[in-house]
Design a protein around this motif. Sequence first.
Motif, PDB file in Angstrom:
ATOM      1  N   GLY A 106      -4.999  20.258   7.938  1.00 42.42           N
ATOM      2  CA  GLY A 106      -5.522  21.615   7.843  1.00 42.42           C
ATOM      3  C   GLY A 106      -5.374  22.371   9.148  1.00 42.42           C
ATOM      4  O   GLY A 106      -5.038  23.565   9.154  1.00 42.42           O
ATOM      5  N   ARG A 107      -5.616  21.643  10.270  1.00 38.75           N
ATOM      6  CA  ARG A 107      -5.487  22.315  11.574  1.00 38.75           C
ATOM      7  C   ARG A 107      -4.035  22.694  11.859  1.00 38.75           C
ATOM      8  O   ARG A 107      -3.754  23.756  12.426  1.00 38.75           O
ATOM      9  N   LEU A 108      -3.100  21.832  11.469  1.00 36.53           N
ATOM     10  CA  LEU A 108      -1.678  22.147  11.663  1.00 36.53           C
ATOM     11  C   LEU A 108      -1.265  23.340  10.801  1.00 36.53           C
ATOM     12  O   LEU A 108      -0.516  24.223  11.240  1.00 36.53           O
ATOM     13  N   VAL A 109      -1.760  23.373   9.556  1.00 38.74           N
ATOM     14  CA  VAL A 109      -1.462  24.503   8.676  1.00 38.74           C
ATOM     15  C   VAL A 109      -2.071  25.785   9.241  1.00 38.74           C
ATOM     16  O   VAL A 109      -1.446  26.859   9.219  1.00 38.74           O
ATOM     17  N   ALA A 110      -3.295  25.695   9.770  1.00 40.56           N
ATOM     18  CA  ALA A 110      -3.948  26.870  10.353  1.00 40.56           C
ATOM     19  C   ALA A 110      -3.131  27.441  11.508  1.00 40.56           C
ATOM     20  O   ALA A 110      -2.967  28.660  11.646  1.00 40.56           O
ATOM     21  N   GLU A 111      -2.599  26.524  12.351  1.00 42.06           N
ATOM     22  CA  GLU A 111      -1.748  26.982  13.464  1.00 42.06           C
ATOM     23  C   GLU A 111      -0.497  27.678  12.931  1.00 42.06           C
ATOM     24  O   GLU A 111      -0.060  28.709  13.464  1.00 42.06           O
ATOM     25  N   ALA A 112       0.079  27.107  11.867  1.00 40.67           N
ATOM     26  CA  ALA A 112       1.289  27.695  11.291  1.00 40.67           C
ATOM     27  C   ALA A 112       0.993  29.060  10.663  1.00 40.67           C
ATOM     28  O   ALA A 112       1.801  29.993  10.775  1.00 40.67           O
ATOM     29  N   VAL A 113      -0.154  29.184   9.993  1.00 41.50           N
ATOM     30  CA  VAL A 113      -0.538  30.463   9.388  1.00 41.50           C
ATOM     31  C   VAL A 113      -0.691  31.533  10.473  1.00 41.50           C
ATOM     32  O   VAL A 113      -0.194  32.667  10.325  1.00 41.50           O
ATOM     33  N   GLU A 114      -1.369  31.190  11.560  1.00 43.00           N
ATOM     34  CA  GLU A 114      -1.557  32.149  12.648  1.00 43.00           C
ATOM     35  C   GLU A 114      -0.223  32.541  13.265  1.00 43.00           C
ATOM     36  O   GLU A 114       0.021  33.715  13.555  1.00 43.00           O
ATOM     37  N   ASP A 115       0.656  31.536  13.450  1.00 40.07           N
ATOM     38  CA  ASP A 115       1.986  31.820  13.995  1.00 40.07           C
ATOM     39  C   ASP A 115       2.769  32.715  13.031  1.00 40.07           C
ATOM     40  O   ASP A 115       3.418  33.684  13.451  1.00 40.07           O
ATOM     41  N   GLY A 116       2.699  32.409  11.737  1.00 39.27           N
ATOM     42  CA  GLY A 116       3.413  33.220  10.747  1.00 39.27           C
ATOM     43  C   GLY A 116       2.913  34.648  10.717  1.00 39.27           C
ATOM     44  O   GLY A 116       3.699  35.595  10.564  1.00 39.27           O
ATOM     45  N   TYR A 117       1.605  34.809  10.884  1.00 46.67           N
ATOM     46  CA  TYR A 117       1.021  36.151  10.896  1.00 46.67           C
ATOM     47  C   TYR A 117       1.517  36.934  12.111  1.00 46.67           C
ATOM     48  O   TYR A 117       2.014  38.061  11.979  1.00 46.67           O
ATOM     49  N   LYS A 118       1.375  36.354  13.301  1.00 42.36           N
ATOM     50  CA  LYS A 118       1.684  37.085  14.532  1.00 42.36           C
ATOM     51  C   LYS A 118       3.179  37.300  14.730  1.00 42.36           C
ATOM     52  O   LYS A 118       3.610  38.359  15.178  1.00 42.36           O
ATOM     53  N   ARG A 119       3.982  36.284  14.395  1.00 43.69           N
ATOM     54  CA  ARG A 119       5.413  36.330  14.699  1.00 43.69           C
ATOM     55  C   ARG A 119       6.235  36.983  13.592  1.00 43.69           C
ATOM     56  O   ARG A 119       7.257  37.607  13.867  1.00 43.69           O
ATOM     57  N   LEU A 120       5.805  36.849  12.350  1.00 45.07           N
ATOM     58  CA  LEU A 120       6.631  37.290  11.232  1.00 45.07           C
ATOM     59  C   LEU A 120       5.961  38.325  10.333  1.00 45.07           C
ATOM     60  O   LEU A 120       6.499  39.412  10.102  1.00 45.07           O
ATOM     61  N   LEU A 121       4.792  37.984   9.801  1.00 43.24           N
ATOM     62  CA  LEU A 121       4.171  38.820   8.774  1.00 43.24           C
ATOM     63  C   LEU A 121       3.687  40.158   9.327  1.00 43.24           C
ATOM     64  O   LEU A 121       4.036  41.220   8.803  1.00 43.24           O
ATOM     65  N   LYS A 122       2.888  40.120  10.382  1.00 44.41           N
ATOM     66  CA  LYS A 122       2.354  41.373  10.918  1.00 44.41           C
ATOM     67  C   LYS A 122       3.458  42.305  11.415  1.00 44.41           C
ATOM     68  O   LYS A 122       3.441  43.501  11.086  1.00 44.41           O
ATOM     69  N   PRO A 123       4.437  41.831  12.203  1.00 42.27           N
ATOM     70  CA  PRO A 123       5.512  42.749  12.612  1.00 42.27           C
ATOM     71  C   PRO A 123       6.245  43.379  11.428  1.00 42.27           C
ATOM     72  O   PRO A 123       6.620  44.551  11.478  1.00 42.27           O
ATOM     73  N   SER A 124       6.433  42.593  10.363  1.00 46.31           N
ATOM     74  CA  SER A 124       7.129  43.129   9.191  1.00 46.31           C
ATOM     75  C   SER A 124       6.320  44.244   8.531  1.00 46.31           C
ATOM     76  O   SER A 124       6.860  45.317   8.219  1.00 46.31           O
ATOM     77  N   ILE A 125       5.031  44.003   8.317  1.00 49.37           N
ATOM     78  CA  ILE A 125       4.191  45.022   7.665  1.00 49.37           C
ATOM     79  C   ILE A 125       3.949  46.197   8.607  1.00 49.37           C
ATOM     80  O   ILE A 125       3.864  47.349   8.157  1.00 49.37           O
ATOM     81  N   GLU A 126       3.849  45.936   9.912  1.00 47.51           N
ATOM     82  CA  GLU A 126       3.699  47.036  10.868  1.00 47.51           C
ATOM     83  C   GLU A 126       4.919  47.952  10.815  1.00 47.51           C
ATOM     84  O   GLU A 126       4.792  49.186  10.810  1.00 47.51           O
ATOM     85  N   THR A 127       6.114  47.360  10.765  1.00 47.34           N
ATOM     86  CA  THR A 127       7.341  48.151  10.651  1.00 47.34           C
ATOM     87  C   THR A 127       7.327  48.964   9.364  1.00 47.34           C
ATOM     88  O   THR A 127       7.711  50.143   9.339  1.00 47.34           O
ATOM     89  N   GLU A 128       6.862  48.334   8.298  1.00 48.03           N
ATOM     90  CA  GLU A 128       6.791  49.008   7.009  1.00 48.03           C
ATOM     91  C   GLU A 128       5.848  50.200   7.070  1.00 48.03           C
ATOM     92  O   GLU A 128       6.180  51.295   6.608  1.00 48.03           O
ATOM     93  N   PHE A 129       4.671  50.017   7.677  1.00 48.02           N
ATOM     94  CA  PHE A 129       3.696  51.111   7.740  1.00 48.02           C
ATOM     95  C   PHE A 129       4.110  52.171   8.755  1.00 48.02           C
ATOM     96  O   PHE A 129       3.779  53.352   8.589  1.00 48.02           O
ATOM     97  N   ALA A 130       4.829  51.764   9.781  1.00 47.36           N
ATOM     98  CA  ALA A 130       5.371  52.760  10.712  1.00 47.36           C
ATOM     99  C   ALA A 130       6.346  53.667   9.970  1.00 47.36           C
ATOM    100  O   ALA A 130       6.333  54.897  10.138  1.00 47.36           O
ATOM    101  N   ALA A 131       7.174  53.055   9.115  1.00 51.31           N
ATOM    102  CA  ALA A 131       8.132  53.835   8.336  1.00 51.31           C
ATOM    103  C   ALA A 131       7.423  54.704   7.299  1.00 51.31           C
ATOM    104  O   ALA A 131       7.772  55.877   7.110  1.00 51.31           O
ATOM    105  N   ILE A 132       6.409  54.126   6.631  1.00 58.02           N
ATOM    106  CA  ILE A 132       5.680  54.878   5.600  1.00 58.02           C
ATOM    107  C   ILE A 132       4.948  56.072   6.219  1.00 58.02           C
ATOM    108  O   ILE A 132       4.997  57.190   5.697  1.00 58.02           O
ATOM    109  N   SER A 133       4.255  55.823   7.338  1.00 58.92           N
ATOM    110  CA  SER A 133       3.508  56.907   7.973  1.00 58.92           C
ATOM    111  C   SER A 133       4.448  57.983   8.504  1.00 58.92           C
ATOM    112  O   SER A 133       4.161  59.181   8.407  1.00 58.92           O
ATOM    113  N   LYS A 134       5.607  57.555   9.034  1.00 60.41           N
ATOM    114  CA  LYS A 134       6.592  58.531   9.513  1.00 60.41           C
ATOM    115  C   LYS A 134       7.146  59.329   8.336  1.00 60.41           C
ATOM    116  O   LYS A 134       7.325  60.562   8.427  1.00 60.41           O
ATOM    117  N   GLU A 135       7.400  58.657   7.230  1.00 59.40           N
ATOM    118  CA  GLU A 135       7.919  59.346   6.048  1.00 59.40           C
ATOM    119  C   GLU A 135       6.913  60.374   5.533  1.00 59.40           C
ATOM    120  O   GLU A 135       7.282  61.504   5.182  1.00 59.40           O
TER     121      GLU A 135
END
Length: 735
Positions: free
Chosen positions: A263-292
Amino acid sequence: MEKNIFATLIAQRLSLQERAVANTLTLLDEGCTIPFISRYRKERTGGLDEVQIAAISDNYERLKEIQKRKETITKTISDLDKMTPELEKRIADCWDANELEDIYLPYKPKRRTRAQVAREQGLEPLAHILLLQRERDPERAAERFITAPAVPSVSAALKGAQDIIAETVSEDERSRQQLRGAFRRQAVITSKVVKAKADTDEAAKFADYFDWQEPLRRCSSHRLLAMRRGEAEGILRISISPDDDECIDRLKRHYVYGNTPCGRLVAEAVEDGYKRLLKPSIETEFAAISKEKADEDAIRIFAENLRQLLLGAPLGQKRVMGIDPGFRTGCKIVCLDAQGNLLHHEAIFPHPPVNKRMESAMAIQKMISKYQIEAISIGNGTASRETADFIKDVLAGRYAVDINHNPHPSAISHQPSAIPPQTFVVSEDGASVYSASKIARDEFPDEDVTVRGAVSIGRRLMDPLAELVKIDPKSIGVGQYQHDVDQAKLKHSLDQTVESCVNNVGVNLNTASQHLLMYVSGLGPTLAKNIVDYRRENGAFTSRAQLKKVPRLGPAAFQQCAGFLRIPDAKNPLDNSAVHPESYAIVEQMAKDQGCTVADLINNKEKREAIDIQRYVTADVGIPTLTDILKELEKPGRDPRQQLEEFEFDPRVNTVDDLIEGMELPGIVTNITNFGTFVDIGVHQDGLVHISQMANRRINHPLDVVKLHQHIRVRVIEVDRRRNRISLSMKGVQQ
C-alpha cells in the motif's frame, strides 16, 4: 444518420426545436448563408435569428470535427488490434472532446515513457501484484523480476512497477474526471513576476500581476488575457492548481487499501503520478479551456463593438470635406462629391509651429465655396480638437476672408453668407492602415498615403459601413486583447459580423465598391469583381434580373444575393426593397387583388392595410414571410441605421491639465470592454468609466448601458497626471 444525431445534440445544447435545427443544417449544407436563412427561410427554421443560426453553424462544425477525430481514433485502435465491441460503442456514443481523449489515452501512441520502458522490461505483472496489495513482502515478489542488466536490483524492479502504476493512475478516466472536478471547484490561478524582469520598463504594464492569485472560475477574461500576455512576453510565470494535498488524498482512497508495504509503494506511485503526469495534463487542459473562454468573451465583445461601429449613423450622400489633422505636418484636406469621389486635395498649416491661420482660413472658405461642401469630417487623432475649434471659428466668421483676394484680420465680425456646413469628428482608427493597403492603391494609384487617409476620414462620415469594410477589423481600434486571442476564431467571428451588418443594411448595386459587394450574401471576391466589371462595361443595373447576366453568377448565387442588393431608380420598385425576387409574384397578386399597381400599393397605406395575408399562405410561404413583405412595403429600401447627430466638447477643457475633479463633461464612447467603457472628452486622452461607475444599479456588462459612439455625460472623479489616466463616472449624471 449523422445529421440526425447532430440535429438532436445541437437542439439539446441550444434548447431549440430539433426540426428547426435539422432544417437549418440542411440549408447550411445547401450553401445558404446565415443572413439569407435568417431573413428568407423563416418558415423552415421556425423564425430563428442570425445569432441562433450562427450558434447552430458553429456547433455543427465542432461536431463534424469530433466525428473526424472519432474516425481517426477508431482506426488507430483497430490497427493495434485492441478494438472491442464495447469500446467501439463507447467511442460511437461519445460527443465530448475531453471524454473522447480519455477513452483514447491508454491506446494513444506516445513517446517512450518510463512506464513503457518498465513494461518492456517485463515489470507489468509486478505492478499488478503491487496494485492488488496482497503480498506481505513486495521485495521478495520483486526478486523474481530481476533481469540484469535491465533490472539489476529489487529497488529497480519496484521503481519500474511504480512508474507503470503512476502512468495507469494518470490515464484512468475516473482519476481524470475526479481531478477535473477539483479544478472546476477550487483551482486557483497564480501569477508571479520573473525576478530578472521585475525592474524592466517592459514589465511595468504588468505590475498588477507581479504577485497575484484568485480562483480561476472568478478570473475575468481581460485579467486572464493580460496575464497570458505577460507570460508570452517572458515577464510573468502563470500556474493553475487545486488543493494538491486534498486531490492526492482522494486519489489514494481509490488505489490504496491500507498501511501495508504494498500500500505504501502504491501510495508513492499515486503521488508521483499525480504530480508528474496527471496534474500537469489537467492543468494544461484547464489553461487551454480558460484561455478559450477568455478568447470567446473578448471576441464576443470585439464583434459587438464592431457591429455598433459598422452600423453607425451615416450622413448620407453629401458633399464632404475630409480633414486629417496634424501640427507640424499640417492638416490634409480633401473635398469629395456626394458619391465619395475625390475632387480636390491640399494641405493647410493653421497650427504651431507654422501658424498660417489666415491663409488656412482662406483656403477652407475657398474650398467650401468652390466644391459646395455640406459637411466637414475631422479625424479624432493628433490636433483633432485644435482643428475642430479652428474650423468652428472659420465657419463662425471669426476669420474675415475675402476668398477672391486677401484676408482682412480687422473685420472679425464678418459672417459667411451661405449656411455653414455641419462639422463632425470621426474616429480615424485604421485610416493609416487603409491608406497603405492594396485597396487604397487601387482606388487612388496617383495619390500618396496622406490623401488616401483623409479620403477615408471623409467617406466614413458619409457611410461608415461602406468605408470600414475595407479595413482589417483588428485595426479599427474597438477590440480588447485582439492580438492575444485565437486569430482564426477572431477572423471567423468578425467576418460573420461584417457580413451580417452589410446584409442588414443592404447594398446599392450601382454604387457599392467591390470590397463592399464581397460581403453580400452569396457573392465573395470573384463575383463582386465580376459585378463591378459588368457595371463598368454595361452601365448601371436597371433591374435585379440583370444580375443573371454577370459572368459566373448562377441561380444559386442569385438566390442568395438578390434580396440584399438595392437599385434605387429601378423600374420595378421592389428592386429597391428587401422583398426577394422569389416573392415578387406574391406582391403583384396583392396589388392586382387591390386593383392597383405595385407602386400604388407601396404608396397607399389604406390598400396595404386592406390586405388579408392569410389568402396568400402556401405550402412554401407562411405568415412570417408575408408579414416581412408587408413591413417592407411600408418603407422599401429604408436604412435601419440611426440619424447622425452633431457633437461638441466642453470649451473649458482642451488638455488633461484643464480637468478638475467633479467637473461634468460631454463625451463620446470610443471603446467598450468587459471592465468598463472608454470615453473621449476632448483632452487627447480617453477616460475610463469603470463598470462600477456606470449606473446606480448592478449591471452585468457595459453594453447594458452604453453603445459605441454614443454621446454621454460623465463626471471626472480622478486625474492621474503621472500615468496620464482619467477616471470618470456616469453615476448621478443627467444623461
